[in-house]
Motif scaffolding. Sequence first.
Motif, PDB file in Angstrom:
ATOM      1  N   ARG A 154       0.809  -1.235   0.000  1.00 26.89           N
ATOM      2  CA  ARG A 154       0.000   0.000   0.000  1.00 26.89           C
ATOM      3  C   ARG A 154       0.834   1.273   0.000  1.00 26.89           C
ATOM      4  N   THR A 155       2.088   1.169   0.448  1.00 25.03           N
ATOM      5  CA  THR A 155       2.873   2.405   0.589  1.00 25.03           C
ATOM      6  C   THR A 155       4.275   2.334  -0.015  1.00 25.03           C
ATOM      7  N   GLY A 156       4.836   1.136  -0.132  1.00 21.56           N
ATOM      8  CA  GLY A 156       6.225   0.998  -0.597  1.00 21.56           C
ATOM      9  C   GLY A 156       7.245   1.173   0.515  1.00 21.56           C
TER      10      GLY A 156
ATOM     11  N   LEU B 277      -8.367  17.692   6.320  1.00 15.65           N
ATOM     12  CA  LEU B 277      -8.022  16.363   5.794  1.00 15.65           C
ATOM     13  C   LEU B 277      -6.733  15.808   6.392  1.00 15.65           C
ATOM     14  N   LEU B 278      -5.905  16.712   6.901  1.00 13.66           N
ATOM     15  CA  LEU B 278      -4.624  16.292   7.470  1.00 13.66           C
ATOM     16  C   LEU B 278      -4.232  17.344   8.502  1.00 13.66           C
ATOM     17  N   HIS B 279      -4.423  17.006   9.774  1.00 13.14           N
ATOM     18  CA  HIS B 279      -4.182  18.027  10.794  1.00 13.14           C
ATOM     19  C   HIS B 279      -3.883  17.423  12.162  1.00 13.14           C
TER      20      HIS B 279
ATOM     21  N   SER C 188      -7.361  11.918   6.565  1.00 15.07           N
ATOM     22  CA  SER C 188      -8.274  11.199   5.672  1.00 15.07           C
ATOM     23  C   SER C 188      -7.423  10.677   4.514  1.00 15.07           C
ATOM     24  N   GLY C 189      -6.912   9.468   4.696  1.00 18.77           N
ATOM     25  CA  GLY C 189      -5.882   8.940   3.794  1.00 18.77           C
ATOM     26  C   GLY C 189      -6.239   8.969   2.322  1.00 18.77           C
ATOM     27  N   SER C 190      -7.445   8.475   1.978  1.00 20.44           N
ATOM     28  CA  SER C 190      -7.736   8.358   0.544  1.00 20.44           C
ATOM     29  C   SER C 190      -7.967   9.730  -0.087  1.00 20.44           C
TER      30      SER C 190
ATOM     31  N   GLN D  94       8.242  12.337  -0.857  1.00 18.57           N
ATOM     32  CA  GLN D  94       8.193  10.883  -0.664  1.00 18.57           C
ATOM     33  C   GLN D  94       7.163  10.547   0.421  1.00 18.57           C
ATOM     34  N   ALA D  95       5.921  10.299   0.004  1.00 19.75           N
ATOM     35  CA  ALA D  95       4.884   9.966   0.981  1.00 19.75           C
ATOM     36  C   ALA D  95       4.429   8.519   0.802  1.00 19.75           C
ATOM     37  N   ASN D  96       4.296   8.114  -0.464  1.00 18.94           N
ATOM     38  CA  ASN D  96       3.756   6.792  -0.771  1.00 18.94           C
ATOM     39  C   ASN D  96       4.161   6.479  -2.208  1.00 18.94           C
TER      40      ASN D  96
ATOM     41  N   GLY E 106       6.410  19.224  -4.084  1.00 16.66           N
ATOM     42  CA  GLY E 106       5.982  18.899  -2.722  1.00 16.66           C
ATOM     43  C   GLY E 106       4.475  19.077  -2.554  1.00 16.66           C
ATOM     44  N   PHE E 107       3.926  18.390  -1.557  1.00 17.12           N
ATOM     45  CA  PHE E 107       2.500  18.564  -1.222  1.00 17.12           C
ATOM     46  C   PHE E 107       2.322  18.172   0.232  1.00 17.12           C
ATOM     47  N   GLY E 108       1.283  18.689   0.854  1.00 19.21           N
ATOM     48  CA  GLY E 108       1.078  18.296   2.248  1.00 19.21           C
ATOM     49  C   GLY E 108      -0.060  19.041   2.913  1.00 19.21           C
ATOM     50  N   ALA E 109      -0.052  18.990   4.242  1.00 26.39           N
ATOM     51  CA  ALA E 109      -1.132  19.582   5.029  1.00 26.39           C
ATOM     52  C   ALA E 109      -1.250  21.065   4.711  1.00 26.39           C
TER      53      ALA E 109
HETATM   54  N1  COA Z   1      -2.240  -2.247   8.197  1.00 31.66           N
HETATM   55  C1  COA Z   1      -3.266  -3.008   7.839  1.00 31.66           C
HETATM   56  N2  COA Z   1      -4.448  -2.505   7.453  1.00 31.66           N
HETATM   57  C2  COA Z   1      -4.571  -1.173   7.445  1.00 31.66           C
HETATM   58  C3  COA Z   1      -3.543  -0.313   7.819  1.00 31.66           C
HETATM   59  C4  COA Z   1      -2.339  -0.907   8.221  1.00 31.66           C
HETATM   60  N3  COA Z   1      -1.269  -0.179   8.585  1.00 31.66           N
HETATM   61  N4  COA Z   1      -3.964   0.979   7.703  1.00 31.66           N
HETATM   62  C5  COA Z   1      -5.223   0.924   7.278  1.00 31.66           C
HETATM   63  N5  COA Z   1      -5.610  -0.371   7.118  1.00 31.66           N
HETATM   64  C6  COA Z   1      -6.881  -0.886   6.664  1.00 31.66           C
HETATM   65  C7  COA Z   1      -8.004   0.089   6.839  1.00 31.66           C
HETATM   66  O1  COA Z   1      -8.492   0.024   8.147  1.00 31.66           O
HETATM   67  C8  COA Z   1      -8.995  -0.389   5.817  1.00 31.66           C
HETATM   68  O2  COA Z   1      -9.688  -1.466   6.365  1.00 31.66           O
HETATM   69  P1  COA Z   1     -11.271  -1.625   6.153  1.00 31.66           P
HETATM   70  O3  COA Z   1     -11.433  -1.740   4.668  1.00 31.66           O
HETATM   71  O4  COA Z   1     -11.582  -2.850   6.911  1.00 31.66           O
HETATM   72  O5  COA Z   1     -11.861  -0.367   6.704  1.00 31.66           O
HETATM   73  C9  COA Z   1      -8.113  -0.953   4.690  1.00 31.66           C
HETATM   74  O6  COA Z   1      -6.815  -1.131   5.272  1.00 31.66           O
HETATM   75  C10 COA Z   1      -8.007  -0.078   3.479  1.00 31.66           C
HETATM   76  O7  COA Z   1      -7.764   1.230   3.904  1.00 31.66           O
HETATM   77  P2  COA Z   1      -7.660   2.390   2.891  1.00 31.66           P
HETATM   78  O8  COA Z   1      -7.525   3.666   3.654  1.00 31.66           O
HETATM   79  O9  COA Z   1      -8.701   2.302   1.838  1.00 31.66           O
HETATM   80  O10 COA Z   1      -6.254   2.014   2.172  1.00 31.66           O
HETATM   81  P3  COA Z   1      -5.529   2.793   1.057  1.00 31.66           P
HETATM   82  O11 COA Z   1      -5.219   1.877  -0.054  1.00 31.66           O
HETATM   83  O12 COA Z   1      -6.180   4.131   0.733  1.00 31.66           O
HETATM   84  O13 COA Z   1      -4.140   3.136   1.772  1.00 31.66           O
HETATM   85  C11 COA Z   1      -3.021   4.953   2.829  1.00 31.66           C
HETATM   86  C12 COA Z   1      -4.133   3.942   2.939  1.00 31.66           C
HETATM   87  C13 COA Z   1      -3.025   5.801   4.099  1.00 31.66           C
HETATM   88  C14 COA Z   1      -1.709   4.213   2.712  1.00 31.66           C
HETATM   89  C15 COA Z   1      -3.241   5.867   1.576  1.00 31.66           C
HETATM   90  O14 COA Z   1      -4.553   6.329   1.554  1.00 31.66           O
HETATM   91  C16 COA Z   1      -2.309   7.029   1.524  1.00 31.66           C
HETATM   92  O15 COA Z   1      -1.105   6.866   1.365  1.00 31.66           O
HETATM   93  N6  COA Z   1      -2.847   8.255   1.580  1.00 31.66           N
HETATM   94  C17 COA Z   1      -2.025   9.448   1.555  1.00 31.66           C
HETATM   95  C18 COA Z   1      -1.397   9.666   2.894  1.00 31.66           C
HETATM   96  C19 COA Z   1      -0.287  10.660   2.849  1.00 31.66           C
HETATM   97  O16 COA Z   1       0.547  10.626   1.980  1.00 31.66           O
HETATM   98  N7  COA Z   1      -0.256  11.571   3.826  1.00 31.66           N
HETATM   99  C20 COA Z   1       0.763  12.542   3.953  1.00 31.66           C
HETATM  100  C21 COA Z   1       0.697  13.558   2.889  1.00 31.66           C
HETATM  101  S1  COA Z   1       2.003  14.682   3.012  1.00 31.66           S
END
Ligand code: COA
Length: 331
Positions: free
Chosen positions: A38-40, A190-192, A217-219, A254-256, A312-315
């Motif tokens: 999900r993240t790398g 969304l991020l705070h 709010s990850g997604s 580098q976030a994901n 760059g991007f972020g909160a």
């Molecule tokens: N391990 C296992 N399961 C996890 C988990 C973890 N660490 N974190 C979340 N889950 C679960 C969730 O609870 C959810 O379960 P559910 O379907 O039963 O509710 C499921 O995994 C899917 O979650 P979802 O949020 O849809 O996953 P995703 O594919 O969107 O990935 C992130 C989640 C956070 C990795 C992704 O949304 C992301 O990277 N968002 C951007 C965050 C970011 O970059 N923030 C900083 C910006 S500067």
Amino acid sequence: MISDVGILGLGKAVPNRILTNADLEAMVDTSDEWITTRTGIKQRYIADPEIAASDLGYEAALQALAAAGVKADELDLIIAATTTPDMPFPATACIIQDRLKAKGAAAFDLAAACSGFIYGLEVGRTMVKAGYQRVLVIGVDVISRLIDYSDRSTCVLFGDGAGAAVLGPVETGYGIIASEIGADGSGAGLLHVPAGGSRMPAQLETIENKSHYVKMSGSEVFKFAVRVICDSSNRVLEKAGTACSEVSWFVPHQANVRIIKAAADRLNIDRERIYVNVDRYGNTSAASIPIALTELDEAGQLKSGDLVLLVGFGAGLTWGSALVRWGGMIL
Ligand code: COA
């Protein structure tokens, strides 16, 4: 002729302690497989309790000054881009100024979360143009202090670190040839981190409610990130009158790795030109772009004339991009 503003030297610092996905498996209900796909991310660095932002920022700054061949007392300005300052005041930049003995430098902090380094570059660039000849821009975050290590949706993502760049005049046609910064405060929620500021000061209740930790709010942030990387990159390339195919290195925040790949696919940038190190550092917030740049530089991958696109991007929500033509240092 000397008239443009470029990066004269780079540095980075991370804490000693590594937190692996296996370590996180023992802390929350997660798995190496989930985090990797999900993240790398495979590991991140976490500061021990006695380490604060100024400690990492100072180390990165020393390296950047040495690489630039600039002495601390030649600095005119220090900008510390951070959302995890040592304390509310004085500015972390002032604490670093004192440790560097950069007596001639003004110093302030800049809060633009993960976009902080690009914001710092833009402010630094305009300050060099305005006559501040040597500007030190530090991106540093000990973001682990704001993370709830019982919340699996955020704790797997972040790591601590610092990166720094010394800015100064370079030959015309080199340096930051196009740039932008932007914000959309309607996405603030969304991020705070709700507590710890003047709206909701730290108190027993905020600790009990865990309101002093990152809420995300990850997604939604994911979608914003992919969109803004593409839009901001395109605007900056257009400003420079350059095509994406001309870019030698694409260095996004580098976030994901999925965010990076999705954006790169839309921009049509081949994988070999994208710099990725999120697997080793996680999201180090304001430090991620200067750490990546420093690694590229240390590996001898930045050649004079190379076009490097930083995004760059972020909160905030915030974003920013800078297109840099590498080289043109004035010896
Ligand atoms: N391990 C296992 N399961 C996890 C988990 C973890 N660490 N974190 C979340 N889950 C679960 C969730 O609870 C959810 O379960 P559910 O379907 O039963 O509710 C499921 O995994 C899917 O979650 P979802 O949020 O849809 O996953 P995703 O594919 O969107 O990935 C992130 C989640 C956070 C990795 C992704 O949304 C992301 O990277 N968002 C951007 C965050 C970011 O970059 N923030 C900083 C910006 S500067």
